[in-house]
Design an enzyme around this catalytic site. Structure first.
Site, PDB file in Angstrom:
ATOM      1  N   ASP A   3       0.477  82.952 -37.987  1.00 53.83           N
ATOM      2  CA  ASP A   3       0.210  81.169 -36.732  1.00 53.83           C
ATOM      3  C   ASP A   3      -0.154  82.011 -35.383  1.00 53.83           C
ATOM      4  O   ASP A   3      -0.201  80.969 -34.660  1.00 53.83           O
ATOM      5  CB  ASP A   3       0.305  80.303 -37.612  1.00 53.83           C
ATOM      6  CG  ASP A   3       2.075  80.342 -37.027  1.00 53.83           C
ATOM      7  OD1 ASP A   3       2.643  80.426 -36.410  1.00 53.83           O
ATOM      8  OD2 ASP A   3       2.999  78.589 -37.877  1.00 53.83           O
ATOM      9  N   ASP A  57      17.065  79.299 -35.997  1.00 55.79           N
ATOM     10  CA  ASP A  57      16.766  78.879 -34.605  1.00 55.79           C
ATOM     11  C   ASP A  57      17.686  78.194 -34.071  1.00 55.79           C
ATOM     12  O   ASP A  57      17.938  77.906 -33.057  1.00 55.79           O
ATOM     13  CB  ASP A  57      15.472  78.419 -34.446  1.00 55.79           C
ATOM     14  CG  ASP A  57      14.909  77.333 -35.291  1.00 55.79           C
ATOM     15  OD1 ASP A  57      16.103  76.883 -36.127  1.00 55.79           O
ATOM     16  OD2 ASP A  57      13.733  77.222 -35.240  1.00 55.79           O
TER      17      ASP A  57
END
Length: 421
Positions: free
Chosen positions: A173, A251
């Site tokens: 994206d 993350d």
């Protein structure tokens, strides 16, 4: 003339030559001594750090740097993203593109196959078919567990199966800047020469047009915050992380002090990646999307980072540079005074610093500057040594911690619910 007279003349000539040679050597020694004194003076003043200069021949990274694209079920997103990568990459050999798919989605596979031999394609057992153990209380976060598994499989493919020494990680994206490859290829040497550095990211979390200097597209920073969203790491880092890779939320796991170990990332003033509209459909269900992510400005002009000396980003150099810019050149003032200061045209080109003394104080001041106010493991987004910078109406602004009250990052810092995103 007698032979004795000739000998005396020869001796006198030899003595004269030796005197001239001695005078020349004395002059050279004096010049070299002055050069050493000047170099030491420059070193002490922060203008130069001898041990933190990398020779030019070590800066050009000759090994291939693959781009690893993570994909699942967004066929149009994969197509648009890979088209941009192919458009801007200078060499297929130096920058092979590997698309890694997790989901069983034939449309994604077909889009990748349409690129032919310009792109490599790998497919893993879909996460929904794999035997992933998810705690009952985390059922709503299933996607994050599948993503963490996908990352481990794909990164092992790049580093273990293929044997690459680096990787640039993207997701389908993301938009790409024209100088995306110049940025990563010319910062790669920093990862090799700096043990305090563990990633280079293309993303500036506060990179909205209203908060950046678009005329400083070549300006880069060190940051304690791991941003991701288009980032590079070395095989050495993966060798460390792979054996302890988490089952979910990879993350935030990397942002934990136990993993980060005070290491930093390089990040740009103007982002080299941006969020396409497809990002609204991601695992986070569009968190921060409309307010921040979609507004990140992607650099649209080409910067040849190969022509820029990036040694200023080495740790000692950058620390001294930041100290001069923040403590010596920036004017200290309150946040309310900054609001009026930035409206006056005569102040353009100046810099100011605003002190914060805690998490709530930081949030309130960040909100007034329209920068993101949240923390990850106590680190504000983009922060370097607690300092967060932005650029408004031609004025550089630094949010700086009061070290008598904020001695370092506090992992307990969080945004109270009353402040929202």
């Amino acid at each position: 003339r007698s032979r004795n007279t000739d000998n005396i003349d020869d001796l006198l000539e030899s003595a004269t030559r030796l005197e001239r040679l001695l005078a020349y050597e004395e002059k050279k020694i004096k010049e070299l001594t002055e050069d050493v004194h000047q170099l030491n003076a420059r070193r002490r003043s922060g203008k130069m750090v001898m041990e933190e200069m990398v020779s030019p021949e070590l800066k050009y990274w000759k090994d291939p740097i693959p781009v690893l694209v993570f994909s699942c079920n967004r066929a149009q997103a994969v197509r648009d993203h890979v088209q941009k990568l192919i458009k801007y990459r200078p060499s297929q050999e130096r920058f092979p593109i590997i698309v890694s798919q997790d989901c069983d989605n034939d449309n994604v596979k077909n889009e990748v196959m349409n690129f032919g031999d310009k792109v490599q394609y790998i497919k893993h057992l879909a996460g929904d078919k794999a035997n992933i153990t998810i705690p009952p209380s985390h059922r709503q976060y299933t996607a994050y567990y599948r993503i963490a598994r996908h990352y481990k499989l794909a990164l092992n493919h790049v580093f273990v199966d293929k044997g690459y020494s680096s990787v640039i990680i993207t997701e389908d994206d993301l938009d790409i800047a024209p100088d995306f490859f110049s940025y990563f290829s010319n910062t790669r040497y920093l990862l090799e020469n700096d043990d305090n550095l563990w990633c280079v990211t293309a993303w500036n979390d506060n990179g909205k047009l209203e908060n950046i200097d678009v005329n400083a597209a070549s300006k880069l920073y060190r940051s304690d915050f791991f941003a991701g969203l288009g980032w590079m790491m070395s095989s050495k880092t993966w060798d460390e992380l792979e054996p302890i890779w988490p089952v979910g939320f990879w993350d935030d796991w990397m942002r934990d002090p136990l993993r980060r170990k005070n290491r930093q990332c390089i990040r740009p003033e103007v982002s080299r990646t941006g969020m396409m509209s497809y990002g609204k459909e991601g695992a986070s269900k569009g968190q921060f999307f409309s307010k921040h992510l979609i507004k990140i400005k992607v650099n649209d002009k080409y910067t040849d980072f190969g022509k820029i000396n990036l040694d200023y980003l080495l740790p000692g150099n950058f620390a001294k540079k930041t100290h001069i810019e923040v403590k010596k050149e920036a004017i200290e003032m309150g946040i309310d005074d900054v609001a009026s200061f930035v409206l006056k045209p005569e102040n353009k080109g100046k810099s100011v610093r605003v002190i914060y003394d805690g998490n709530v104080d930081y949030i309130q001041k960040a909100d007034k500057l329209h920068v993101m106010h949240d923390f990850k493991a106590g680190v504000p987004r983009t922060a370097y040594d607690g300092i967060v910078t932005c650029f408004i109406n031609g004025i550089r602004i630094y949010l700086v911690p009061d070290r008598t009250k904020v001695p370092g990052y506090n992992p307990d810092w969080a945004v109270p619910p009353s402040f929202g995103e």
